[in-house]
Design an enzyme around this catalytic site. Structure first.
Site, PDB file in Angstrom:
ATOM      1  CD  GLU A 159      25.131 -26.296 -11.353  1.00  0.00           C
ATOM      2  OE1 GLU A 159      25.112 -25.394 -12.220  1.00  0.00           O
ATOM      3  OE2 GLU A 159      24.130 -26.684 -10.758  1.00  0.00           O
ATOM      4  CG  ASP A 209      17.073 -31.371  -7.991  1.00  0.00           C
ATOM      5  OD1 ASP A 209      17.332 -30.604  -8.939  1.00  0.00           O
ATOM      6  OD2 ASP A 209      17.803 -31.497  -7.000  1.00  0.00           O
TER       7      ASP A 209
END
Ligand SMILES: Cc1ncc(COP(=O)(O)O)c(C=O)c1O
Lengths: 404, 273
Positions: free
Chosen positions: B49, B60
């Site tokens: 990924e 995030d």
């Protein structure tokens, strides 16, 4: 709800879109929660008890209606249109922000939320949020860029006095956009008990809609007040734009009155040509940030760029999605004013009307100063004086090279 | 069969769960990032990924934010990320699935249609767009499908029974279960809750279920590997890449440790699959 194709007041659609703009571009974790906010708001909107409670607090706590004031000396000096100020700077806490906070905190309470978070730029929204949280005894955390913490020190202290926790945000440009990122991150981690009081008509649906609705009290009052004073509709409305909530609050009730023209003023910072500005409509292009599609300041790779304005409340690289839509439809005219023009307007208003405006509406005033002289004497111009300037005296002093 | 489907078929055959790693493309610079990427399959990674840098990554935590900033300083962009995948494929790996993970704006500005076509050409297999819930992915999905790219949807602890069908409908490749209420790199989920959620999701889809967020150690990864089809390790790896010294070596050594733990952790409840 009656929908007419030639109405500007029926948006957004049920998916939260104003034409191409708006929507719900959020992480899956938040999706169920913002759907819940939407359901709760739709229920509150048609509940007379909700409005009764809101109106009670707006009247006895916020101090509404705010006056519509004919600025006679300024009008004479400019020599054209009759200039009226909608005095939302006289609200409790000194800006229009509390109209929205009061609506949203009552909604949060209906939803059974026990913790409040918010982002703030100038600190006005942070102060207004901390205020309603104190009033209703809810703990609150305010995210604020460290750059803004420095230039809006009086408001930081006010928030703390009101019992709020102020969390400095150091990521990115350490201003409003970054504070919004961190508030969203907090919300993702605390969906169960937390409500996010977004401070402007931006973010994912339903926020642009509900913030607009809660601010529309401004325009509704103007309609009534001007009718009493002049017996007719205004000709021109002027307001400044950060995310666009005070402007929409003034404009929205008049959008379908074709004779009323509307001018919104973005912050041109050091000048549009310098690239150091916060004029997302004039200098940006459509993109997706903070849950909605709208005009954004960004580079060719889709990275959001930093905004610049002397006014912390306008220092945001985006704009509420409904404004992007009204811009494309040309229903509202979008212009800009520089830091310097805003400062000049600030000084003029202090001397000529005895009012220190916040630097945000000083941008709107800069446009009024340009525009009013060229308009006929029976032209009715209403400007949203949406905040007072006490919070800005240090910034203004610094800009004028004066040490306090 | 797509690379992703083929990889899960093989994992099933071997009766084990997979390891997915997240790194930010171009972090700390293009060459190092590509070096790490090239070493991942041999270190035991089953699916790669790759993060696509965005200035405002709202899901995030600090580790991935910092990785994005490092990549940005070193010139990362959507174009360079696709270049990196193409270069990875040219160096001979035609089997390891590569999934891009990011936010919609850079894709929107690139042009969703052009992006999907170029991503396919570069050798990308699937897309995870964090801020594109099912309600908003209609602008990307048709182009992804036309180019044979999987649209990988996220399910979270807040995705309740009423909403789950909406998430799995139209998803492909695998379902990414976000194991915590929160952003990347912060807290870790309790394994009982993860197991319960994975079993709940399994009832509404035949797609493999990959679990990520909050998995930091070989032990945690092994634990998750017992209940899911694969485990994702992201922030812990990204933090090593952001550290000092020979980051390629230390990153790959860390990955080997996690891969060993995952691969030797036999899956429970395999019988009824
Ligand atoms: C006094 C004042 N006016 C305007 C703004 C800009 O926000 P909006 O465009 O949502 O009215 C702010 C924001 O902090 C403010 O404090």
């Amino acid at each position: 709800m009656a929908t007419s194709v030639n109405s500007y007041r029926t948006g957004p659609d049920e998916r939260g879109h104003f034409g191409l703009y708006g929507g719900r571009y959020v992480a899956e974790t938040l999706m169920p929660l913002i759907l819940e906010v939407e359901r709760a708001y739709n229920a509150a909107k048609v509940d007379p008890d909700f409005h009764r409670e809101l109106n009670y607090y707006l009247k006895y706590y916020v101090g509404r209606p705010s006056p519509l004031y004919f600025a006679e000396r300024l009008t004479r000096q400019l020599g054209g249109a009759k200039v009226y100020f909608k005095r939302d700077e006289l609200n409790h806490t000194g800006a229009h922000k509390i109209n929205n906070c009061m609506g949203q905190i009552l909604l949060a309470r209906r939803m059974g939320k026990t913790r409040i978070i918010a982002e703030t730029g100038a600190g006005q929204h942070g102060v207004a949020t901390a205020t309603v949280c104190a009033l209703f005894n809810l703990p609150c955390t305010i995210y604020m860029g460290s750059t803004d913490i420095e230039r809006q020190a009086p408001n930081v202290f006010r928030m703390k006095l009101l019992g709020a926790e102020v969390k400095p945000v150091t990521s990115g440009s350490a201003t409003l956009k970054d504070a919004m990122n961190d508030a969203l991150r907090d919300w993702v981690a605390n969906v169960e008990n937390t409500y996010y009081i977004i401070g402007t008509a931006a973010g994912p649906h339903p926020f642009p809609m509900l913030v607009r609705d809660f601010q529309s009290v401004i325009g509704e009052e103007v309609r009534k007040q001007l009718h009493e004073m002049e017996g007719r509709l205004p000709d021109t409305l002027v307001a400044c734009i950060g995310g666009g909530s005070n402007a929409l609050g003034l404009f929205h009730p008049f959008l379908d009155d074709r004779s009323v023209s509307m001018v919104a003023v973005e912050a041109a910072g050091l000048g549009l040509e310098t690239g150091k500005h916060a004029a997302s409509l004039t200098g940006g292009k459509p993109g997706v940030l903070h849950g909605n599609r709208t005009y954004l300041l960004q580079d060719d790779d889709g990275q959001i760029t930093e905004a610049h304005s002397i006014s912390a409340g306008l220092d945001y690289p985006g704009i509420g999605p409904e404004h992007s839509w009204l811009h494309d439809l040309k229903r509202v005219e979008y212009v800009s004013a520089t830091d310097q023009e805003a400062l000049d307007a600030f000084k003029l208003l202090a001397k000529i009307e005895g009012i220190l405006p916040a630097l945000e509406p000083a941008h709107a005033l800069a446009e009024v100063i340009k525009r009013a002289p060229n308009l006929p004497k029976d032209h009715l111009l209403v400007m949203n004086l949406c905040g007072r300037g006490d919070k800005d005296v240090f910034t203004v002093a610094a800009a004028l090279g004066i040490k306090l | 069969m797509s690379r992703i489907a083929a990889r899960f078929a093989r994992l099933r055959q071997e009766g084990r769960a997979g390891l997915v790693t997240f790194t930010m493309a171009g972090d700390p610079d293009y060459a190092t990032s590509l070096g790490i990427m090239r070493g991942l399959p041999k270190a035991g990674v089953d699916i790669i990924e790759l993060g696509v840098m965005f200035s405002d990554p709202m899901a995030d935590g600090p580790a991935v934010q910092a990785a994005g900033l490092r990549a940005h300083k070193a010139g990362a962009s959507v174009r360079r990320t696709l270049d990196m995948v193409a270069e990875f494929r040219r160096s001979g790996d035609n089997e390891t699935p590569v999934v891009l993970m990011g936010y919609f704006n850079p894709i929107y500005i690139f042009g969703a249609e052009a992006f999907c076509a170029e991503a396919k050409k570069a050798g990308v297999d699937g897309l995870i767009v964090v801020d594109l819930p099912p309600e908003e992915d209609h602008e990307l999905r048709p182009h992804a499908i036309a180019n044979g790219l999987d649209i990988i949807r996220l399910a979270t602890p807040t995705t309740d029974a009423a909403r789950l069908p909406k998430v799995v409908e139209g998803a492909s490749g695998f379902i990414y279960y976000v194991a915590v209420l929160g952003i990347t790199g912060t807290k870790s989920g309790a394994i009982e809750q993860i197991q319960e959620s994975v079993e709940r999701i399994r009832k509404s889809t035949d797609l493999p279920i990959v679990v990520g967020f909050g998995i930091k150690t070989p032990e945690q990864a092994a634990e998750v590997a017992r209940v899911a089809d694969a485990a994702v390790v992201g922030s812990a790896l990204v933090e090593i890449i952001g550290g000092k010294g020979d980051t390629v070596r230390s990153a790959l050594r860390f990955v080997e440790g996690v891969a060993n733990a995952v691969h030797s952790s036999r899956r429970k409840a395999k019988a009824d699959a």
